[in-house]
Design a protein around this motif. Sequence first.
Motif, mmCIF file in Angstrom:
data_model
loop_
_atom_site.group_PDB
_atom_site.id
_atom_site.type_symbol
_atom_site.label_atom_id
_atom_site.label_comp_id
_atom_site.label_asym_id
_atom_site.label_seq_id
_atom_site.Cartn_x
_atom_site.Cartn_y
_atom_site.Cartn_z
ATOM 1 N N THR A 9 0.841 -1.196 0.000
ATOM 2 C CA THR A 9 0.000 0.000 0.000
ATOM 3 C C THR A 9 0.877 1.246 0.000
ATOM 4 N N TYR A 10 0.555 2.184 -0.891
ATOM 5 C CA TYR A 10 1.369 3.393 -1.034
ATOM 6 C C TYR A 10 0.501 4.485 -1.638
ATOM 7 N N ASN A 22 5.702 7.389 3.992
ATOM 8 C CA ASN A 22 5.985 8.709 3.427
ATOM 9 C C ASN A 22 6.913 9.521 4.324
ATOM 10 N N LEU A 23 6.661 9.496 5.628
ATOM 11 C CA LEU A 23 7.510 10.234 6.559
ATOM 12 C C LEU A 23 8.937 9.691 6.538
ATOM 13 N N VAL A 35 16.247 6.449 -1.690
ATOM 14 C CA VAL A 35 15.140 5.620 -1.230
ATOM 15 C C VAL A 35 14.286 5.213 -2.421
ATOM 16 N N TYR A 36 14.074 3.911 -2.573
ATOM 17 C CA TYR A 36 13.276 3.378 -3.666
ATOM 18 C C TYR A 36 12.083 2.616 -3.086
ATOM 19 N N ILE A 37 10.913 2.867 -3.666
ATOM 20 C CA ILE A 37 9.685 2.229 -3.219
ATOM 21 C C ILE A 37 9.314 1.111 -4.177
ATOM 22 N N TRP A 274 -3.850 13.806 2.964
ATOM 23 C CA TRP A 274 -3.065 13.902 4.199
ATOM 24 C C TRP A 274 -2.499 15.301 4.404
ATOM 25 N N GLN A 275 -2.070 15.957 3.342
ATOM 26 C CA GLN A 275 -1.455 17.283 3.475
ATOM 27 C C GLN A 275 -2.473 18.357 3.840
#
Length: 410
Positions: A9-10, A22-23, A35-37, A274-275
């Motif tokens: 989940t992303y 995300n944080l 950083v790779y997702i 979220w923002q």
Amino acid sequence: MNIGLFTDTYHPQINGVVTSINLLEKELARRGHNVYIFTSTDPHADIKAEKGRVYRFSSLPFIFFKERRLAVAGLFKLARLVNRLDIDVIHTHTEFSLGMMGIFAARKYDLPIVHTYHTMYEDYLHYIGNGKFVKPSTVRKVSKFYCNQMDKTIVPSEKVQTVLENYGVSNDIKVIPTGTDFHQFKLKKQHLHELNQLKEQLGIHEGPTLLSVGRLSQEKNVETILQAMPAILNEHPAAKLVIVGDGPMKKQLTDLAHTLQIGSSIVITGAVPWQEVNNYYQLGDLFISASTSETQGLTLSEAIASKTPVVAKADPSLDALVTDGESGFVYRTNEGLADAVINALSDEVYLKRMAVTAFERSQCLSVTNFGNNILDVYREVVTAKNQLYKQSSRLTGHRRWMRSLFMIGK
């Protein structure tokens, strides 16, 4: 370091796991790490914006939980990517498709692997055939098996550590609460106009505003808040309950509000990016949590970061955040919620002082500390892997580990 985060989940999905990832992603990138997702496909994802950073694998909606997706292909693609990107450490955030793919990549290239256990799955079994097909014993066995494949398992609270130990997880477990972006939840003067517009939009004019934020699902227990509202409205007729979120129980909650004849005092906003959720926290005179399925209680942390006083149901995951009568109000039974809210609203000065106390105590949950603690784990597993190479006199991958030792000090 080159860090691979593996998750089913992303973004653009909205949930606590995505918030945590995300944080972490932003904090690690801020410190100069790559950083790779690695995640599942999503029809709403912005592929162009993600290019070179996020790698998605063909997936299908989970049959019992269609809001979540599971990867169904791409194992060899994954292997090539992990090798090409020269990944130094794998960090999984799911026990399912991408999690198992993460284990495969770690074994293939002899990489260190850590896992964050985010979810109390025993509280979610009702999604699978109303709890008839998967039993708690199955959850325990699967969780034990998965976590015991790790070099280290990370949990967000001592509550989860105790659960995993009772499951029989034998490898090292480290408690690292997800950080909170205090800057995001700070009230800024330029947002005051937006807040006034939001109040007008939600019909908030006078009286206390009660706030609930989270997924509208059975395990969140939001119906308890609605059931407490008639008693609260007897004391505070102008009170308004704002429920921020969406989920399978939205219609049921709307119907319950109608049955209780409190519809005019309830606003259900649906999903909020979220923002933008900070504006809603700033609206609240009191934040209410009725869930006991949390591993940490991220929305509670966000409310505290917004200096919004909190009322929460007693749960071990919240012990570090809320002390009854000092940094918030804690109630023990569903029937006690209304009295807790009424008590909290009885003294405005005391309520504000309590919110400040909670805010000051929560500073240890900063994103900076979160990043420090996660990097400490990465350093530990990378160093242990390097020592293993030396002991076995194996040269394969030696360049990778030597480079890692130089870079992990960032």
